[in-house]
Design an enzyme around this catalytic site. Structure first.
Site, PDB file in Angstrom:
ATOM      1  N   CYS A   1       0.804  -1.220   0.000  1.00 19.23           N
ATOM      2  CA  CYS A   1       0.000   0.000   0.000  1.00 19.23           C
ATOM      3  C   CYS A   1       0.840   1.275   0.000  1.00 19.23           C
ATOM      4  O   CYS A   1       0.324   2.352  -0.286  1.00 19.23           O
ATOM      5  CB  CYS A   1      -0.958   0.003   1.187  1.00 19.23           C
TER       6      CYS A   1
ATOM      7  N   HIS B   1      -3.138   7.291   2.218  1.00 18.31           N
ATOM      8  CA  HIS B   1      -3.595   5.990   1.741  1.00 18.31           C
ATOM      9  C   HIS B   1      -4.990   5.742   2.290  1.00 18.31           C
ATOM     10  O   HIS B   1      -5.251   5.921   3.482  1.00 18.31           O
ATOM     11  CB  HIS B   1      -2.618   4.909   2.219  1.00 18.31           C
TER      12      HIS B   1
ATOM     13  N   ASN C   1     -10.185  -0.017   0.039  1.00 16.23           N
ATOM     14  CA  ASN C   1      -8.727   0.030   0.059  1.00 16.23           C
ATOM     15  C   ASN C   1      -8.209  -0.569  -1.245  1.00 16.23           C
ATOM     16  O   ASN C   1      -8.303  -1.778  -1.463  1.00 16.23           O
ATOM     17  CB  ASN C   1      -8.203  -0.759   1.261  1.00 16.23           C
TER      18      ASN C   1
END
EC number: 2.3.1.180
Length: 328
Positions: A122, A255, A285
């Site tokens: 990520c 993020h 996500n």
């Protein structure tokens, strides 16, 4: 001669299949697994995510996002002399050949542009952007296409409600170019491999089969605790390196993993919530794609304007984390 790098175009792409929390609740209920829209939203802030159709790979999403970024930058594919693609879900096992090379071919780039994948989960887009910034500042490259692209739906266990409800598919891209004025003001990257087991896909390819699990595994509480700690620290490091204070930041684009982590970071930095760009509710996500997806959304809806200072930051498996200060 001093070189700087600057973001001159952004783009994004989401698969057309939009999956609501109710869709997932119904799917899990058929397997005897209990969840609800309220349960998902209260823990993550997520209401929707997108899934790629069968046969659609990370490279396909990346190409669509890249074309948007190139159009925004008023560039042709062969103006690009470097492609850096962040992904944890490459087109081929082991990322061999790199998805960046596949994207190069699909875009029709025939100028010998360098192409490589970056794997920092990520945080991948932060790593990829930092590398592109360094290469442009060194004078070795002029125009870099930096992409985050993921098809995380392929590595989710849909019998594990703690993970399968969180992730989605998508791609985001930016064109970074040599500039006479600073654009990327500072970047900071970190990692700590001692936390490798709290967020991973613990399988290995052995003799044409997977040994272990090919599904994503996450210790949610451990990830949450570590993420909140490191994101504030790396953000402050990047601000110090850029000679700025949090009050100088126009937008915080973190993020998009969990709304509680994002809000906690903003609160610790004393940034008002109206400076926080949020897309996690609509995208879920999307790992390495989440930051460029959110950036592009804020550019296209007019929130991010030329001259604005943006704090980008990410945290992911590895454990990795990083931040950048960017002036648009």
């Amino acid at each position: 001669m001093t070189f700087f790098s600057k973001i001159i175009g952004t783009g994004s792409y989401l698969p057309s299949r939009r999956v609501s929390n109710q869709d997932l609740t119904d799917q899990l209920a058929a397997k005897g697994i209990e969840t609800s829209d309220e349960w998902i939203v209260s823990r993550s802030g997520i209401s929707f995510r997108h899934y790629a159709e069968e046969g659609v790979n990370s490279s396909d999403l990346a190409v669509a996002a890249a074309k948007q970024a190139l159009d925004a930058a008023k560039m042709q594919p062969n103006d690009i002399d470097m492609i850096i693609l962040a992904t944890s879900t490459p087109d081929f096992i082991g990322g061999f050949p790199s998805t960046a090379c596949i994207v190069q071919n699909k875009l029709g780039i025939k100028n010998g542009a360098a192409a490589m994948d970056v794997q920092a989960v990520c945080s991948g887009f932060m790593y990829a952007m930092s590398i592109a910034d360094s290469m442009i500042k060194s004078g070795s490259h002029k125009n870099a296409l930096v992409i985050g692209a993921e098809v995380f739906s392929r590595i989710l266990n849909f019998e594990d409600r703690t993970t399968c409800v969180l992730f989605g598919d998508g791609a985001g891209a930016v064109v970074m170019s040599r500039s006479e004025v600073p654009g990327v003001l500072a970047t900071k990257l970190h990692a700590d491999g001692s936390y490798a087991d709290i967020l991973c896909v613990p399988g290995q390819v052995q003799n044409d089969a997977i040994a272990g699990s090919g599904y994503l595994h996450m210790d949610g509480q451990a990830v949450f605790k570590l993420a909140v700690s490191v994101l504030e620290k790396v953000a402050n490091e990047a601000l110090e390196a850029a000679g700025l204070k949090a009050a100088d930041i126009d937008w915080l684009i973190p993020h998009q993993a969990n709304i509680r982590i994002m809000q906690s970071t903003a609160k610790k930095m004393r940034l008002p919530m109206d400076k926080l760009v949020v897309t996690v509710d609509q995208h879920g996500n999307t790992s390495a794609a989440s930051i460029p997806l959110a950036l592009d959304a804020a550019v296209r809806d007019g929130r991010v304007q030329p001259g604005h200072k943006i704090l980008l930051e990410g945290v992911g498996g590895g454990f990795t984390w990083g931040a950048a200060i960017v002036q648009m």
